[in-house]
Design an enzyme around this catalytic site. Structure first.
Site, short mmCIF file in Angstrom:
data_model
loop_
_atom_site.label_atom_id
_atom_site.label_comp_id
_atom_site.label_asym_id
_atom_site.label_seq_id
_atom_site.Cartn_x
_atom_site.Cartn_y
_atom_site.Cartn_z
CB CYS A 6 -0.99 0.02 1.21
SG CYS A 6 -2.14 -0.95 0.90
CG ASP A 29 10.38 -9.63 -6.16
OD1 ASP A 29 9.49 -9.86 -5.81
OD2 ASP A 29 11.48 -9.40 -5.23
N GLY A 90 4.96 -19.22 1.98
CA GLY A 90 5.83 -18.08 1.89
C GLY A 90 5.60 -17.10 1.44
CG HIS A 95 -1.20 -5.42 -1.00
ND1 HIS A 95 -1.81 -4.11 -0.65
CD2 HIS A 95 -1.83 -5.57 -2.34
CE1 HIS A 95 -2.44 -3.51 -1.43
NE2 HIS A 95 -2.40 -4.33 -2.44
CG HIS A 97 2.34 -10.31 -3.76
ND1 HIS A 97 2.02 -10.46 -2.51
CD2 HIS A 97 3.34 -11.17 -3.82
CE1 HIS A 97 2.54 -10.99 -1.79
NE2 HIS A 97 3.71 -11.70 -2.65
P1 5GP Z 1 6.06 -13.15 -1.33
O1 5GP Z 1 7.23 -13.74 -0.41
O2 5GP Z 1 4.93 -12.52 -0.18
O3 5GP Z 1 5.05 -14.02 -2.01
O4 5GP Z 1 6.75 -12.12 -2.03
C1 5GP Z 1 6.74 -10.92 -1.73
C2 5GP Z 1 8.03 -10.35 -2.56
O5 5GP Z 1 7.99 -9.01 -2.45
C3 5GP Z 1 9.22 -10.94 -2.44
O6 5GP Z 1 9.62 -11.49 -3.74
C4 5GP Z 1 9.91 -9.56 -2.10
O7 5GP Z 1 11.37 -9.70 -2.96
C5 5GP Z 1 9.12 -8.55 -2.72
N1 5GP Z 1 9.56 -7.33 -1.93
C6 5GP Z 1 9.69 -7.19 -0.60
N2 5GP Z 1 10.12 -5.83 -0.49
C7 5GP Z 1 9.90 -5.13 -1.84
C8 5GP Z 1 10.05 -3.80 -1.76
O8 5GP Z 1 10.28 -3.05 -1.06
N3 5GP Z 1 10.01 -3.52 -3.06
C9 5GP Z 1 10.02 -4.51 -3.95
N4 5GP Z 1 9.94 -3.96 -5.29
N5 5GP Z 1 9.66 -5.68 -3.81
C10 5GP Z 1 9.75 -6.14 -2.58
ZN ZN Z 2 -1.78 -3.20 1.19
#
Ligand code: 5GP
Ligand code: ZN
Length: 111
Positions: A6, A29, A90, A95, A97
């Site tokens: 957000c 990412d 994981g 949020h 995605h």
């Molecule tokens: P999840 O692990 O929740 O499926 O994916 C979260 C993703 O968000 C990870 O691949 C991580 O590298 C990415 N991520 C975390 N913090 C940030 C950020 O501040 N900026 C960007 N662009 N990606 C982020």
């Molecule tokens: Zn959010």
């Protein structure tokens, strides 16, 4: 709300934007796990796939309508879409995605 994505949507945290409209945002990412690694998110805060309902599912459908256009603009035709739902799967950012991954290093297939 203390939500990283957000804050990215609000511009409080910078991101490398690939596509944006009034409903969704796609950005790179920060820690790419493939040659191409983008995230697509609804601007509406939905915590995870478990929170998708009849009332908010249009945002999800819209993301999938836009993915062909977004990936085309990125120059990719073959890609993997991943959603992690819940910490046990994981999910680190609460949020909703969708990861879009593409490139030569997608060999170790999970599915
Ligand atoms: P999840 O692990 O929740 O499926 O994916 C979260 C993703 O968000 C990870 O691949 C991580 O590298 C990415 N991520 C975390 N913090 C940030 C950020 O501040 N900026 C960007 N662009 N990606 C982020
Ligand atoms: Zn959010």
């Amino acid at each position: 709300m203390d939500c990283l994505f957000c804050k990215i949507i609000a511009g409080e945290i910078p991101s490398n934007k690939i596509y944006e409209d009034e409903k969704i945002l796609c950005f790179k990412d920060i820690a790419p796990q493939a040659d191409v690694h983008a995230l697509v998110i609804p601007k509406e805060h939905i915590c995870c796939a478990n929170a998708v309902t009849k009332e908010n599912s249009a945002a999800v459908a819209y993301i999938f309508e836009k993915i062909p256009e977004i990936t085309k603009s990125m120059g990719i035709t073959d890609y993997r879409i991943i959603n992690n739902c819940g910490e046990g799967a994981g999910q680190t950012v609460k949020h909703l995605h969708f990861h879009i991954l593409s490139g030569s290093n997608l060999n170790e297939k999970l599915v």
